[in-house]
Write a protein that holds these residues in place. Sequence first.
Motif, mmCIF file in Angstrom:
data_model
loop_
_atom_site.group_PDB
_atom_site.id
_atom_site.type_symbol
_atom_site.label_atom_id
_atom_site.label_comp_id
_atom_site.label_asym_id
_atom_site.label_seq_id
_atom_site.Cartn_x
_atom_site.Cartn_y
_atom_site.Cartn_z
ATOM 1 N N TYR A 61 -32.033 16.785 22.037
ATOM 2 C CA TYR A 61 -32.132 17.611 20.842
ATOM 3 C C TYR A 61 -31.310 18.892 20.982
ATOM 4 C CZ TYR A 61 -35.783 14.493 19.178
ATOM 5 O OH TYR A 61 -36.471 13.392 18.739
ATOM 6 N N LYS A 62 -31.296 19.457 22.175
ATOM 7 C CA LYS A 62 -30.505 20.667 22.396
ATOM 8 C C LYS A 62 -29.020 20.392 22.164
ATOM 9 C CE LYS A 62 -29.780 24.344 25.790
ATOM 10 N NZ LYS A 62 -30.139 24.836 27.147
ATOM 11 N N GLN A 63 -28.581 19.173 22.504
ATOM 12 C CA GLN A 63 -27.181 18.788 22.344
ATOM 13 C C GLN A 63 -26.900 18.133 20.989
ATOM 14 O OE1 GLN A 63 -25.068 19.809 24.423
ATOM 15 N NE2 GLN A 63 -26.443 20.426 26.084
ATOM 16 N N GLY A 64 -27.937 17.886 20.202
ATOM 17 C CA GLY A 64 -27.739 17.267 18.893
ATOM 18 C C GLY A 64 -27.384 15.799 18.963
ATOM 19 N N ILE A 65 -27.918 15.075 19.942
ATOM 20 C CA ILE A 65 -27.635 13.645 20.111
ATOM 21 C C ILE A 65 -28.789 12.837 19.525
ATOM 22 C CG2 ILE A 65 -27.237 11.778 21.757
ATOM 23 C CD1 ILE A 65 -24.939 13.637 21.846
ATOM 24 N N PRO A 66 -28.573 12.135 18.405
ATOM 25 C CA PRO A 66 -29.658 11.322 17.835
ATOM 26 C C PRO A 66 -29.840 10.025 18.610
ATOM 27 C CG PRO A 66 -27.669 11.025 16.547
ATOM 28 C CD PRO A 66 -27.343 12.059 17.594
ATOM 29 N N GLU A 67 -31.079 9.531 18.623
ATOM 30 C CA GLU A 67 -31.353 8.282 19.347
ATOM 31 C C GLU A 67 -32.652 7.687 18.814
ATOM 32 O OE1 GLU A 67 -30.628 7.942 23.796
ATOM 33 O OE2 GLU A 67 -32.825 7.836 23.753
ATOM 34 N N GLY A 68 -32.588 6.434 18.381
ATOM 35 C CA GLY A 68 -33.796 5.743 17.975
ATOM 36 C C GLY A 68 -34.150 5.922 16.510
ATOM 37 N N VAL A 69 -35.235 5.267 16.121
ATOM 38 C CA VAL A 69 -35.577 5.153 14.703
ATOM 39 C C VAL A 69 -36.095 6.444 14.079
ATOM 40 C CG1 VAL A 69 -36.026 2.677 14.861
ATOM 41 C CG2 VAL A 69 -37.884 4.289 15.288
ATOM 42 N N PRO A 74 -23.930 6.554 8.891
ATOM 43 C CA PRO A 74 -23.295 6.700 10.207
ATOM 44 C C PRO A 74 -22.438 7.956 10.366
ATOM 45 C CG PRO A 74 -22.321 4.872 8.980
ATOM 46 C CD PRO A 74 -23.555 5.279 8.243
ATOM 47 N N LEU A 75 -21.659 8.322 9.365
ATOM 48 C CA LEU A 75 -20.786 9.483 9.522
ATOM 49 C C LEU A 75 -21.565 10.788 9.415
ATOM 50 C CD1 LEU A 75 -17.531 8.317 7.704
ATOM 51 C CD2 LEU A 75 -18.202 8.085 10.103
ATOM 52 N N GLU A 76 -22.621 10.818 8.602
ATOM 53 C CA GLU A 76 -23.503 11.982 8.583
ATOM 54 C C GLU A 76 -24.245 12.124 9.905
ATOM 55 O OE1 GLU A 76 -24.586 12.294 3.791
ATOM 56 O OE2 GLU A 76 -26.128 11.674 5.242
ATOM 57 N N SER A 77 -24.402 11.001 10.612
ATOM 58 C CA SER A 77 -25.100 10.992 11.903
ATOM 59 C C SER A 77 -24.147 11.242 13.067
ATOM 60 C CB SER A 77 -25.818 9.659 12.098
ATOM 61 O OG SER A 77 -26.707 9.401 11.024
ATOM 62 N N ASN A 78 -22.915 11.667 12.759
ATOM 63 C CA ASN A 78 -21.918 12.053 13.760
ATOM 64 C C ASN A 78 -21.448 10.897 14.629
ATOM 65 O OD1 ASN A 78 -22.292 14.740 12.837
ATOM 66 N ND2 ASN A 78 -24.049 14.956 14.208
ATOM 67 N N LEU A 79 -21.455 9.694 14.064
ATOM 68 C CA LEU A 79 -21.039 8.515 14.816
ATOM 69 C C LEU A 79 -19.601 8.642 15.317
ATOM 70 C CD1 LEU A 79 -21.925 5.678 15.737
ATOM 71 C CD2 LEU A 79 -21.001 4.787 13.599
ATOM 72 N N ALA A 80 -18.723 9.209 14.495
ATOM 73 C CA ALA A 80 -17.325 9.362 14.908
ATOM 74 C C ALA A 80 -17.199 10.362 16.049
ATOM 75 C CB ALA A 80 -16.464 9.796 13.722
ATOM 76 N N ARG A 95 -24.687 16.768 7.834
ATOM 77 C CA ARG A 95 -24.590 16.229 9.194
ATOM 78 C C ARG A 95 -25.894 16.491 9.952
ATOM 79 N NH1 ARG A 95 -19.847 14.367 11.180
ATOM 80 N NH2 ARG A 95 -17.919 14.904 10.095
ATOM 81 N N LEU A 96 -26.117 15.651 10.971
ATOM 82 C CA LEU A 96 -27.218 15.902 11.896
ATOM 83 C C LEU A 96 -26.834 17.056 12.807
ATOM 84 C CD1 LEU A 96 -28.473 12.383 13.082
ATOM 85 C CD2 LEU A 96 -29.623 13.976 11.540
ATOM 86 N N LEU A 125 -37.583 22.520 19.716
ATOM 87 C CA LEU A 125 -36.264 21.932 19.494
ATOM 88 C C LEU A 125 -36.379 20.677 18.650
ATOM 89 C CD1 LEU A 125 -34.742 22.208 23.095
ATOM 90 C CD2 LEU A 125 -34.346 23.739 21.163
ATOM 91 N N GLY A 126 -35.328 20.380 17.908
ATOM 92 C CA GLY A 126 -35.336 19.164 17.107
ATOM 93 C C GLY A 126 -33.961 18.873 16.556
ATOM 94 N N ILE A 127 -33.919 17.896 15.670
ATOM 95 C CA ILE A 127 -32.666 17.509 15.036
ATOM 96 C C ILE A 127 -32.936 17.336 13.551
ATOM 97 C CG2 ILE A 127 -32.952 14.981 15.299
ATOM 98 C CD1 ILE A 127 -29.976 14.955 16.189
ATOM 99 N N ALA A 128 -31.985 17.775 12.737
ATOM 100 C CA ALA A 128 -32.199 17.767 11.289
ATOM 101 C C ALA A 128 -30.904 17.413 10.576
ATOM 102 C CB ALA A 128 -32.688 19.137 10.816
ATOM 103 N N LEU A 129 -31.047 16.767 9.422
ATOM 104 C CA LEU A 129 -29.909 16.478 8.561
ATOM 105 C C LEU A 129 -29.765 17.652 7.595
ATOM 106 C CD1 LEU A 129 -27.761 14.331 7.746
ATOM 107 C CD2 LEU A 129 -29.385 13.586 5.991
ATOM 108 N N LEU A 130 -28.674 18.403 7.737
ATOM 109 C CA LEU A 130 -28.510 19.643 6.988
ATOM 110 C C LEU A 130 -27.237 19.634 6.150
ATOM 111 C CD1 LEU A 130 -29.490 22.225 9.756
ATOM 112 C CD2 LEU A 130 -30.858 21.584 7.759
#
Length: 330
Positions: A198-206, A216-222, A252-253, A291-296
């Motif tokens: 979460y500190k690095q902004g790496i999403p993982e899992g459902v 995918p692109l909002e989730s920073n896949l690229a 983006r996440l 800490l967490g991750i959010a779509l902003l």
Amino acid sequence: MLVRAVTAPGLRRLCRGRRDAAAACFPPGRALLGVRGAEAAVFLQGLLTNDVTQLAAAADGAPSALYAHALNVQGRCLYDVILYRLHGSAGEEPHILLECDSNVLEPFQKHLKLYKIRRKVDISPCPDLSLWAVIPGEQAGDASSSLPKCAGQAVLLTPDPRAEVMGWRLITKKGANLSEIIPGSEVGDVQDYHRHRYKQGIPEGVKDLPPGVALPLESNLAYMNGISFTKGCYIGQELTARTHHMGVIRKRLLPVSFSAPLPKDGIPEGAEILTESGKPAGKFRAGGGDLGIALLRLAHVNEPLCIDVGGDKVKLSANTPEWWPKSAAK
């Protein structure tokens, strides 16, 4: 089964000049599926966002791991996947492991079998293997100079393909003695692994990537080396390719951090994030502690943000991860 270790200069940079435990090993709550057979690469090529042929080739310099998403026909993420190559040369029968969220192992297997048709592949879980996330310690010595040659109960040690800050991925035989595989390592609390993500902004899992919802692109896949824009057709490609070529990604996440005090029951997943003036700014996906991750919405990233939890406003702030490319939107 092939036993080998893979190192990279980036791992040396992660560990150089540090003096505490070489690394902490975490069981990240993920599962492994094996896809084996003459048509394994061709089969996966049509289902995943990344170019599986570069993984399957087993040529000099070819990666041992790839990151990808499996999308639905609307171009939304169903499963986030890390692929591992177990065959050592192009002459061997292709053998690829797929890492996924352990909560979706069964539906992911059904998804693959739905598209198998008459492909010459075998798809089966790997209960005899264990997966570990290996994160360098904060002040480890030059651990990379003595990275182990995986042997005995180890199967594969390879850099995490998503980002250098995520260290390694280690696959071992069930019940392996980690201290023999990575001397000086220790088994860490899995919550510390997720906090690192979460500190690095790496999403993982459902939770971070809700199936059928996340794009995918909002989730920073690229940014995480998880997509090829030249590989050709795959399920969900059309919307993804169109978004990429238009070059407009408004959300983006991002990693977020909360101001204390936090609600007793934590921040509810999916909670709406607002600006100080009450404008919708995004949605909270998941997190741990502060800490967490959010779509902003990128337009509001630098503004004061908050979440209304039971009538109380919890303040939070977002930041752009340092590992993002320099050209990334701010």
